[in-house]
Scaffold this motif. Sequence first.
Motif, PDB file in Angstrom:
ATOM      1  N   ASP A  40       2.873  26.571   9.304  1.00  0.00           N
ATOM      2  CA  ASP A  40       1.549  26.004   9.111  1.00  0.00           C
ATOM      3  C   ASP A  40       0.528  27.116   9.309  1.00  0.00           C
ATOM      4  O   ASP A  40       0.297  27.583  10.422  1.00  0.00           O
ATOM      5  N   ASP A  43      -4.143  26.670   6.368  1.00  0.00           N
ATOM      6  CA  ASP A  43      -4.812  26.678   5.075  1.00  0.00           C
ATOM      7  C   ASP A  43      -4.435  25.400   4.315  1.00  0.00           C
ATOM      8  O   ASP A  43      -3.269  25.209   3.968  1.00  0.00           O
ATOM      9  N   PRO A  44      -5.390  24.513   4.055  1.00  0.00           N
ATOM     10  CA  PRO A  44      -5.072  23.268   3.348  1.00  0.00           C
ATOM     11  C   PRO A  44      -4.489  23.513   1.955  1.00  0.00           C
ATOM     12  O   PRO A  44      -3.664  22.751   1.482  1.00  0.00           O
ATOM     13  N   GLY A  45      -4.897  24.594   1.316  1.00  0.00           N
ATOM     14  CA  GLY A  45      -4.363  24.937  -0.004  1.00  0.00           C
ATOM     15  C   GLY A  45      -2.884  25.243   0.060  1.00  0.00           C
ATOM     16  O   GLY A  45      -2.105  24.819  -0.790  1.00  0.00           O
ATOM     17  N   GLU A  46      -2.491  25.988   1.088  1.00  0.00           N
ATOM     18  CA  GLU A  46      -1.070  26.301   1.276  1.00  0.00           C
ATOM     19  C   GLU A  46      -0.267  25.046   1.561  1.00  0.00           C
ATOM     20  O   GLU A  46       0.836  24.871   1.049  1.00  0.00           O
ATOM     21  N   HIS A  48      -0.990  22.046   0.590  1.00  0.00           N
ATOM     22  CA  HIS A  48      -0.926  21.302  -0.665  1.00  0.00           C
ATOM     23  C   HIS A  48       0.134  21.896  -1.594  1.00  0.00           C
ATOM     24  O   HIS A  48       0.923  21.164  -2.203  1.00  0.00           O
ATOM     25  N   ASN A  49       0.151  23.230  -1.714  1.00  0.00           N
ATOM     26  CA  ASN A  49       1.147  23.903  -2.565  1.00  0.00           C
ATOM     27  C   ASN A  49       2.558  23.614  -2.067  1.00  0.00           C
ATOM     28  O   ASN A  49       3.468  23.368  -2.867  1.00  0.00           O
ATOM     29  N   HIS A  50       2.747  23.663  -0.775  1.00  0.00           N
ATOM     30  CA  HIS A  50       4.069  23.410  -0.187  1.00  0.00           C
ATOM     31  C   HIS A  50       4.511  21.977  -0.487  1.00  0.00           C
ATOM     32  O   HIS A  50       5.657  21.733  -0.889  1.00  0.00           O
TER      33      HIS A  50
END
Length: 109
Positions: A40, A43-46, A48-50
């Motif tokens: 974790d 990063d909310p983008g990371e 989301h991608n995960h």
Amino acid sequence: MSTDQRAVEHGWLADLRASLADDFATQTARLRELTELNADTGDPGEAHNHAALLAVTRRHLEQITGALSRIADGSYGACERCRESIPAERLEVLPHVRFCVPCQEKHKG
């Protein structure tokens, strides 16, 4: 159907089954890797991608499992809606496909 045609079809299905089994192993390893990866970064983008990668990998596994099941029960290559044969060209491009093109258009419609 002649004996030669059956032999060709059987060989094609055996090759397809082997290819799908390889894809299944690859996707299973990918899912295991993604599941174990629990970094974790905040990063909310990371995140989301995960989550998206996990969802796509699970969907691929479901599609592969479905195709393998249809091969095993003898229904592979028949449209699930109209029961007509799905053209070989379509199956070559999308080996997990469940519907012929007209039924797919109605299904997504």
